[in-house]
Design a protein around this motif. Structure first.
Motif, PDB file in Angstrom:
ATOM      1  N   ASP A 101       0.729  -1.205   0.013  1.00  0.00           N
ATOM      2  CA  ASP A 101      -0.082  -0.110  -0.102  1.00  0.00           C
ATOM      3  C   ASP A 101       0.873   1.208   0.069  1.00  0.00           C
ATOM      4  OD1 ASP A 101       1.083  -0.378   2.414  1.00  0.00           O
ATOM      5  OD2 ASP A 101      -0.872  -0.321   3.464  1.00  0.00           O
ATOM      6  N   LEU A 102       2.043   1.269  -0.678  1.00  0.00           N
ATOM      7  CA  LEU A 102       2.746   2.435  -0.771  1.00  0.00           C
ATOM      8  C   LEU A 102       2.139   3.586  -1.495  1.00  0.00           C
ATOM      9  CD1 LEU A 102       6.153   1.155  -1.525  1.00  0.00           C
ATOM     10  CD2 LEU A 102       5.837   2.286   0.545  1.00  0.00           C
ATOM     11  N   PRO A 103       2.046   4.607  -0.945  1.00  0.00           N
ATOM     12  CA  PRO A 103       1.484   5.774  -1.736  1.00  0.00           C
ATOM     13  C   PRO A 103       2.159   6.005  -3.055  1.00  0.00           C
ATOM     14  CG  PRO A 103       1.978   6.743   0.408  1.00  0.00           C
ATOM     15  CD  PRO A 103       2.503   5.348   0.320  1.00  0.00           C
ATOM     16  N   ASP A 104       1.323   6.338  -4.091  1.00  0.00           N
ATOM     17  CA  ASP A 104       1.919   6.587  -5.545  1.00  0.00           C
ATOM     18  C   ASP A 104       2.832   7.613  -5.400  1.00  0.00           C
ATOM     19  OD1 ASP A 104       0.034   4.721  -6.193  1.00  0.00           O
ATOM     20  OD2 ASP A 104      -1.023   6.080  -7.523  1.00  0.00           O
ATOM     21  N   GLU A 105       2.998   8.632  -4.456  1.00  0.00           N
ATOM     22  CA  GLU A 105       3.806   9.820  -4.609  1.00  0.00           C
ATOM     23  C   GLU A 105       5.284   9.355  -4.288  1.00  0.00           C
ATOM     24  OE1 GLU A 105       0.759  10.042  -3.118  1.00  0.00           O
ATOM     25  OE2 GLU A 105       1.089  10.476  -1.277  1.00  0.00           O
ATOM     26  N   VAL A 106       5.191   8.175  -3.459  1.00  0.00           N
ATOM     27  CA  VAL A 106       6.852   7.936  -2.923  1.00  0.00           C
ATOM     28  C   VAL A 106       7.225   6.772  -3.754  1.00  0.00           C
ATOM     29  CG1 VAL A 106       5.931   8.241  -0.504  1.00  0.00           C
ATOM     30  CG2 VAL A 106       5.972   6.210  -1.188  1.00  0.00           C
ATOM     31  N   ARG A 107       6.553   6.162  -4.855  1.00  0.00           N
ATOM     32  CA  ARG A 107       7.172   5.151  -5.561  1.00  0.00           C
ATOM     33  C   ARG A 107       8.210   5.627  -6.594  1.00  0.00           C
ATOM     34  NH1 ARG A 107       4.390   0.515  -5.671  1.00  0.00           N
ATOM     35  NH2 ARG A 107       2.363   0.578  -4.525  1.00  0.00           N
ATOM     36  N   GLN A 108       9.347   4.817  -6.765  1.00  0.00           N
ATOM     37  CA  GLN A 108      10.436   5.317  -7.586  1.00  0.00           C
ATOM     38  C   GLN A 108      10.666   4.372  -8.560  1.00  0.00           C
ATOM     39  OE1 GLN A 108      13.729   6.830  -5.759  1.00  0.00           O
ATOM     40  NE2 GLN A 108      12.766   7.871  -4.045  1.00  0.00           N
ATOM     41  N   ASP A 109       9.908   3.157  -8.734  1.00  0.00           N
ATOM     42  CA  ASP A 109      10.364   2.177  -9.590  1.00  0.00           C
ATOM     43  C   ASP A 109       9.984   2.724 -10.996  1.00  0.00           C
ATOM     44  OD1 ASP A 109      10.330   0.003 -11.462  1.00  0.00           O
ATOM     45  OD2 ASP A 109       8.975  -1.116 -10.498  1.00  0.00           O
ATOM     46  N   PRO A 110      10.858   2.929 -12.313  1.00  0.00           N
ATOM     47  CA  PRO A 110      10.552   3.416 -13.423  1.00  0.00           C
ATOM     48  C   PRO A 110       9.490   2.724 -14.149  1.00  0.00           C
ATOM     49  CG  PRO A 110      12.523   2.438 -13.394  1.00  0.00           C
ATOM     50  CD  PRO A 110      12.475   2.621 -12.131  1.00  0.00           C
ATOM     51  N   ALA A 111       9.484   1.478 -13.765  1.00  0.00           N
ATOM     52  CA  ALA A 111       8.400   0.401 -14.427  1.00  0.00           C
ATOM     53  C   ALA A 111       6.889   0.867 -14.045  1.00  0.00           C
ATOM     54  CB  ALA A 111       8.563  -0.853 -14.208  1.00  0.00           C
ATOM     55  N   TYR A 112       6.694   1.554 -12.726  1.00  0.00           N
ATOM     56  CA  TYR A 112       5.507   1.896 -12.370  1.00  0.00           C
ATOM     57  C   TYR A 112       5.204   3.235 -13.221  1.00  0.00           C
ATOM     58  CZ  TYR A 112       1.840   3.872  -9.423  1.00  0.00           C
ATOM     59  OH  TYR A 112       0.447   4.466  -9.047  1.00  0.00           O
ATOM     60  N   PHE A 113       5.905   4.141 -13.386  1.00  0.00           N
ATOM     61  CA  PHE A 113       5.568   5.302 -14.234  1.00  0.00           C
ATOM     62  C   PHE A 113       5.328   5.042 -15.831  1.00  0.00           C
ATOM     63  CE2 PHE A 113       7.775   6.588 -10.490  1.00  0.00           C
ATOM     64  CZ  PHE A 113       6.810   7.017  -9.819  1.00  0.00           C
ATOM     65  N   ARG A 114       5.985   3.909 -16.341  1.00  0.00           N
ATOM     66  CA  ARG A 114       5.903   3.654 -17.624  1.00  0.00           C
ATOM     67  C   ARG A 114       4.569   2.688 -17.842  1.00  0.00           C
ATOM     68  NH1 ARG A 114       9.690   5.156 -21.250  1.00  0.00           N
ATOM     69  NH2 ARG A 114       9.498   3.287 -22.468  1.00  0.00           N
ATOM     70  N   GLY A 115       4.175   2.163 -16.656  1.00  0.00           N
ATOM     71  CA  GLY A 115       2.983   1.259 -16.819  1.00  0.00           C
ATOM     72  C   GLY A 115       3.137   0.257 -17.939  1.00  0.00           C
ATOM     73  N   ALA A 116       2.212  -0.832 -17.972  1.00  0.00           N
ATOM     74  CA  ALA A 116       2.055  -1.990 -18.668  1.00  0.00           C
ATOM     75  C   ALA A 116       3.082  -2.788 -18.981  1.00  0.00           C
ATOM     76  CB  ALA A 116       1.295  -1.466 -20.025  1.00  0.00           C
ATOM     77  N   GLY A 117       4.440  -2.402 -18.336  1.00  0.00           N
ATOM     78  CA  GLY A 117       5.305  -3.473 -18.690  1.00  0.00           C
ATOM     79  C   GLY A 117       5.443  -4.355 -17.777  1.00  0.00           C
ATOM     80  N   GLN A 118       6.640  -4.452 -16.859  1.00  0.00           N
ATOM     81  CA  GLN A 118       7.076  -5.440 -15.960  1.00  0.00           C
ATOM     82  C   GLN A 118       6.038  -4.972 -14.797  1.00  0.00           C
ATOM     83  OE1 GLN A 118      10.832  -5.451 -13.859  1.00  0.00           O
ATOM     84  NE2 GLN A 118      11.518  -6.891 -15.643  1.00  0.00           N
ATOM     85  N   ASP A 119       4.917  -4.478 -14.656  1.00  0.00           N
ATOM     86  CA  ASP A 119       3.829  -4.044 -13.821  1.00  0.00           C
ATOM     87  C   ASP A 119       4.281  -3.071 -12.955  1.00  0.00           C
ATOM     88  OD1 ASP A 119       2.062  -7.082 -12.992  1.00  0.00           O
ATOM     89  OD2 ASP A 119       2.100  -5.986 -14.853  1.00  0.00           O
ATOM     90  N   GLY A 120       5.686  -3.013 -12.431  1.00  0.00           N
ATOM     91  CA  GLY A 120       6.163  -1.622 -11.600  1.00  0.00           C
ATOM     92  C   GLY A 120       5.742  -1.695 -10.266  1.00  0.00           C
ATOM     93  N   PHE A 121       5.566  -2.838  -9.387  1.00  0.00           N
ATOM     94  CA  PHE A 121       5.208  -2.701  -8.269  1.00  0.00           C
ATOM     95  C   PHE A 121       6.569  -3.271  -7.224  1.00  0.00           C
ATOM     96  CE2 PHE A 121       1.187  -1.830 -10.180  1.00  0.00           C
ATOM     97  CZ  PHE A 121       0.820  -1.105  -9.153  1.00  0.00           C
ATOM     98  N   ARG A 122       7.675  -2.898  -7.987  1.00  0.00           N
ATOM     99  CA  ARG A 122       8.691  -3.453  -7.397  1.00  0.00           C
ATOM    100  C   ARG A 122       9.326  -2.389  -6.280  1.00  0.00           C
ATOM    101  NH1 ARG A 122      13.268  -3.821 -11.933  1.00  0.00           N
ATOM    102  NH2 ARG A 122      12.541  -1.542 -12.081  1.00  0.00           N
ATOM    103  N   ASP A 123       8.764  -1.555  -5.849  1.00  0.00           N
ATOM    104  CA  ASP A 123       8.896  -0.911  -4.670  1.00  0.00           C
ATOM    105  C   ASP A 123       8.433  -1.593  -3.429  1.00  0.00           C
ATOM    106  OD1 ASP A 123      10.308   1.577  -5.785  1.00  0.00           O
ATOM    107  OD2 ASP A 123       8.388   2.321  -6.417  1.00  0.00           O
TER     108      ASP A 123
END
Ligand code: GLC
Length: 560
Positions: A407-429
């Motif tokens: 449940d990390l808030p979106d504003e603290v996330r740093q995984d680049p995959a999170y911001f590019r979306g639809a790739g490796q899912d991007g929930f690695r933080d």
């Protein structure tokens, strides 16, 4: 290139002490430190090398053989350090080369080996070579060290081919040329800040062999090779065509992954490594379609180990586990490499959370699931893994049974995959949250200045301090298991096991004087006791000659 001065070569006697037993890596337990999130020595909220050095005695006491450090090199941190601007410098946020030197020496003094992460598929876009390639414009020889191409379409406005970035979106970015016009495109299989090197260019190979020597001279015991399967691209960079890249990834040989040409690179690297004393190793991060293809990377004149991602991706299911265990051992035996086993790392949802959720969801999971169930299974899965022949990789915090932070808030996330979306899912933080050392304190002992990702409120109860001395804790389970492996080296050695008859959903095997039984079902099972119980992941009951294992429990017996 480096702004920092070179530390003196590590003390050869210390290296020699640590290298006492040859082939140490065949049955080694190797612990992954994610430097940002392990321990912060200067209170800036970010872990650092000095923090790692201070905690080395903890790792020695935990009982691991080696420490693999994720990248700590000079980097703009577009992908948490997997975007390297200078391969011979430590990023100031982690310390400097003298800290790296001190860390290597101290580790050796404690009998621990150090494996560093090498990122040869791509550099940072802030790497000197790339910056100059951009500045010098089209036709510059420096552009040939990367994959620059004119675009397709009337005005070059379309990417040169249809490849997608692993993090989502096109694998190409168009540059603005020095004269201000839109110009060529460059390839980046990951983020746009991570341009791929062109491994056909001899300067690239020369540079990496020199980087290997730089760190070998510093005294490191080995390298984890990032995206080891990606260096060589199919000739002409052919389109994938009408294929769903996400579905193909990991299931098929792609024009940019697992090309046969990569093996020549590793044969050359092996000759460099073999010039150095001390039984040093390479481990490949190679996501290939099958464990049989992974075995190509560990042929006798190539690398020593490769991560077993097929094992990591397997659900908690006896039949599936048995298939992947057998296939792994069968694939590694002909090439003479040890099998490796891994359940968690910095790219996937921690296994305590994966197993808390229904099977079949893959390795990127966003829901907490049933935490008690997840922890029970994680403990059982760990004991199963540590009873298998070969080397095992642990990821920091798994010895505390840490779940992913979902449940990390979106504003603290740093995984680049999170911001590019639809790739490796991007929930690695969620698996990268700094680990808790103490019950209380601003960041539970991680440091004095908070932590770069917020830790959950109950993190103190999972801390090293809270678990130490509690015989039921996950930390003490790991300590006991690793102590048993040290006491009985045959537990990790060898290349085979003997399956024993077992009820459905139960795995039972013998390895010399040890028997391991794992109950993956949701109900208790009773089995004949083969000897004296050495270790269990949960409470078992022995009556006469039989032992009852609750659901999701693993037991080690010794028959000696
Ligand atoms: C590897 C690393 C991952 C990184 C990627 C690009 O898969 O483990 O963290 O994002 O390579 O370097």
């Amino acid at each position: 290139m480096s702004q920092q001065h070179l530390a003196a070569p590590a003390d050869e006697t210390a290296v020699a002490t640590v290298a006492q037993h040859r082939d140490w890596w065949r049955g080694a337990v190797i612990y992954q430190v994610y430097p940002r999130s392990f321990a912060d020595s200067n209170g800036d909220g970010m872990g650092d090398l000095e923090g790692v050095r201070a905690r080395l005695p903890y790792l020695r006491d935990l009982g691991v053989d080696a420490v693999w450090l994720s990248p700590f090199y000079a980097s703009p941190q577009a992908d948490a350090g997997y975007d390297v601007a200078d391969y011979r410098a430590v990023d100031p946020m982690f310390g400097n080369l003298l800290d790296a030197d001190a860390l290597i020496r101290d580790a050796h003094g404690l009998g621990l080996r150090i494996i560093v992460d090498l990122v040869p598929n791509h550099s940072s876009d802030q790497h000197e070579w790339f910056k100059r390639a951009l500045a010098e414009g089209p036709g510059s020889p420096l552009r040939e060290r990367y994959h620059f191409r004119p675009g397709k379409g009337k005005n070059g406005e379309l990417p040169p081919n249809d490849w997608e970035s692993i993090f989502g979106g096109p694998a190409w970015t168009r540059v603005t040329e020095p004269d201000g016009t839109p110009g060529e495109w460059y390839l980046h299989l990951f983020a746009p800040e991570q341009p791929d090197f062109n491994w056909e260019h001899p300067a690239v190979g020369d540079e990496f062999r020199s980087i290997l020597r730089f760190w070998l001279d510093m005294g490191v015991d080995g390298f984890r090779i990032d995206v080891a399967h990606g260096l060589v691209k199919a000739e002409g960079l052919p389109d994938l065509g009408d294929h769903d890249q996400l579905k193909l990834l990991g299931n098929d040989v792609m024009p940019f992954f697992d090309q046969d040409g990569v093996h020549e690179v590793y044969r050359q690297w092996r000759t460099v490594l073999d010039e150095y004393a001390g039984d040093r190793i390479f481990v490949a991060e190679a996501w290939t379609p099958t464990v049989e293809r992974t075995a190509h990377y560990v042929r006798p004149d190539e690398l020593h180990q490769a991560f077993n991602f097929q094992y990591l991706s397997t659900d908690w299911d006896a039949d599936e586990l048995r298939v992947v265990i057998d296939r792994t051992l069968d694939a590694m035996r002909p090439v003479g490499a040890p099998a490796t086993w891994v359940l968690s790392n910095h790219d996937v949802t921690r296994h305590a959370t994966r197993f808390a959720n229904p099977p079949g969801l893959g390795t990127q999971i966003r829901t907490e699931g049933d935490r008690a169930l997840g922890l029970r299974r994680a403990r059982a899965a760990t004991l199963l893994m540590l009873a298998l022949p070969g080397s095992a990789y642990l990821y920091q915090g798994e010895e505390l049974g840490l779940p992913d932070v979902v449940d990390l808030p979106d504003e603290v996330r740093q995984d680049p995959a999170y911001f590019r979306g639809a790739g490796q899912d991007g929930f690695r933080d969620g698996c990268r949250v700094p680990i808790p050392w103490t019950r209380t304190g601003s960041s539970y002992g991680f440091g004095t200045g908070g932590s770069w990702l917020p830790q959950p409120a109950n993190w103190g109860e999972l801390s090293v301090e809270a678990q130490t001395g509690d015989p039921h804790s996950t930390l003490e389970l790991y300590r006991a298991a690793l102590a048993a492996r040290r006491e009985h080296p045959s537990l990790g050695a060898g290349e085979s096991l003997e399956w024993l008859p077992a009820p459905d959903g139960v795995l039972s095997f013998r390895r010399g004087e040890f028997v391991c039984v794992a109950n993956t079902t949701t109900t208790p099972v009773t089995v004949p006791s083969p000897g004296r119980v050495l270790l269990t992941s949960g409470e078992v009951t022995t009556t006469g000659t039989e032992t009852t294992l609750p659901a999701d429990t693993t037991v080690w017996w010794t028959t000696a």
